[in-house]
Design a protein around this motif. Structure first.
Motif, PDB file in Angstrom:
ATOM      1  N   ARG A   1       2.798   2.800  -3.498  1.00  0.00           N
ATOM      2  CA  ARG A   1       1.931   2.959  -4.007  1.00  0.00           C
ATOM      3  C   ARG A   1       1.285   4.155  -3.697  1.00  0.00           C
TER       4      ARG A   1
ATOM      5  N   ILE B   1       1.054  -1.049  -0.021  1.00  0.00           N
ATOM      6  CA  ILE B   1      -0.345  -0.011  -0.054  1.00  0.00           C
ATOM      7  C   ILE B   1       0.958   1.209   0.000  1.00  0.00           C
TER       8      ILE B   1
ATOM      9  N   LEU C   1      -0.753   5.144  -1.413  1.00  0.00           N
ATOM     10  CA  LEU C   1      -2.007   5.576  -0.452  1.00  0.00           C
ATOM     11  C   LEU C   1      -2.128   5.368   0.729  1.00  0.00           C
TER      12      LEU C   1
ATOM     13  N   PHE D   1      -7.105  -2.647  -7.588  1.00  0.00           N
ATOM     14  CA  PHE D   1      -6.403  -2.293  -6.587  1.00  0.00           C
ATOM     15  C   PHE D   1      -6.261  -3.151  -5.437  1.00  0.00           C
TER      16      PHE D   1
ATOM     17  N   PHE E   1      -5.613   3.163   5.650  1.00  0.00           N
ATOM     18  CA  PHE E   1      -5.348   3.196   3.659  1.00  0.00           C
ATOM     19  C   PHE E   1      -6.417   3.674   3.137  1.00  0.00           C
ATOM     20  N   ARG E   2      -6.133   3.813   2.215  1.00  0.00           N
ATOM     21  CA  ARG E   2      -7.564   4.164   0.833  1.00  0.00           C
ATOM     22  C   ARG E   2      -7.237   3.834  -0.633  1.00  0.00           C
ATOM     23  N   ASP E   3      -8.869   3.596  -0.680  1.00  0.00           N
ATOM     24  CA  ASP E   3      -8.444   3.162  -2.306  1.00  0.00           C
ATOM     25  C   ASP E   3      -8.351   3.916  -3.587  1.00  0.00           C
ATOM     26  N   PRO E   4      -8.734   3.881  -4.548  1.00  0.00           N
ATOM     27  CA  PRO E   4      -7.784   4.432  -5.430  1.00  0.00           C
ATOM     28  C   PRO E   4      -8.891   5.903  -5.420  1.00  0.00           C
TER      29      PRO E   4
END
Length: 318
Positions: free
Chosen positions: A90, A87, A92, A169, A109-112
């Motif tokens: 990336r 993660i 994020l 993701f 965390f965060r997704d796209p």
């Protein structure tokens, strides 16, 4: 085809925002049959009767509806470190926190698309008090026999600007795999169903018609039997719960379902069978076309228009 890494065990719990906290709490306890297991500030922790962890749902009072953090339990401490590294690679990641009650160190965390998630490994197994102690030692809690009496949290369906980006993701960063998808005639992937273990789907991404980010389509709870879905419709009718559609059977994933809105405006799915089991290590995604979807649900029923337009938090015109 991507192979499962088996480093995410399952969806642990979901946070749901509601502008109607008392009415939403009544819905989840009295109508769906969840059990309260603590509170902290504006949040109440609720659990399904067959969940082994502290809670299945974190219900948080808010100015609007929508989804907060979705918690994923890693398969081990090593798996947690591995996925956190992926993660962060990336860009994020948000960072570490102490975690909610019953949960150890947690990585946020965060997704796209901006949906907030968290990963954890350490988990406090639920020990039922005397009044909720089951007769069988391999069951976490006695069957409450209240309302629909949902058995467990099943999956989360997110709305996103780009469903394919969400699917990539899950596969590339979280180590999941796509089991089914919808591909439009233009070639655009409009929805993907992804999983982490043998259950055929855990996280779903659907293109948001509003092109907003970070919204929720629905969260789903599994019932014990298909008959429970029919009974749930009667229970919701008696309690004045808005039934959006169903009971019907989905063609995708073959789920028998009922969709309702809880008092805060969030869509809730009740489903059974909850998901098929995928044993094939070399599973290839099943692709549904526009022509396939035009035929409606498995039993040829037309999909109600709000199923494509309603999401939370609401988005105003223009």
């Amino acid at each position: 085809m991507s192979a499962l890494r088996h480093e995410i065990a399952h969806v642990g719990h979901v946070e749901l925002f509601t502008p109607e906290p008392e009415r939403s709490l009544d819905f989840f306890v009295r109508v769906l049959g969840l059990t309260e297991n603590g509170a902290d500030g504006d949040s109440v922790y609720l659990r399904t009767w067959d969940d082994y962890e502290h809670h299945s749902l974190k219900l948080t009072a808010s100015t609007t509806s929508g989804v907060g953090r979705t918690a994923l339990r890693a398969a081990s401490a090593e798996a947690l470190r591995s996925r956190v590294a992926a993660i962060e690679e990336r860009g994020l990641g948000v960072g570490w926190t102490d975690g909610d009650p019953g949960i150890g160190p947690t990585y946020v965390f965060r997704d796209p698309d901006g949906h907030e998630m968290e990963l954890y490994w350490e988990s406090e197994w639920y020990r039922a008090p005397e009044e909720l102690r089951p007769a069988l030692k391999n069951q976490a809690q006695a069957y409450p026999a209240r309302g629909v009496c949902v058995r467990r949290l099943d999956h989360v369906n997110y709305l996103a600007q780009d469903a394919a980006a969400g699917g990539r993701f899950v596969c590339d960063v979280l180590g999941g795999r796509v089991t089914e998808q919808i591909v439009l005639d233009s070639g655009v992937i409009s929805a993907q169903w992804t999983h982490f273990a043998q259950k055929s789907y855990d996280l779903v991404y659907t293109n948001d018609w509003t092109e907003a980010t970070g919204r929720l389509h629905h969260i789903a709870f599994a019932t014990d039997t298909r008959e429970d879905i029919l009974r749930a419709a009667d229970i919701c009718l008696d309690h004045g719960v808005f039934i959006e559609t169903g009971p019907h059977k989905h063609a995708i994933q073959q789920t028998f379902f009922l969709y309702v809105y809880e008092p805060g405006g969030n869509r809730i799915e009740l489903c059974n069978p909850t998901a098929r089991l995928v044993f094939a290590p070399d599973w290839e995604p099943v692709t549904w076309t526009e022509a396939d979807r035009a035929r409606g649900q498995a039993w040829g029923l037309k999909t109600i228009s709000t199923f494509h337009t309603h999401g939370t938090p609401p988005v105003g015109p223009g």
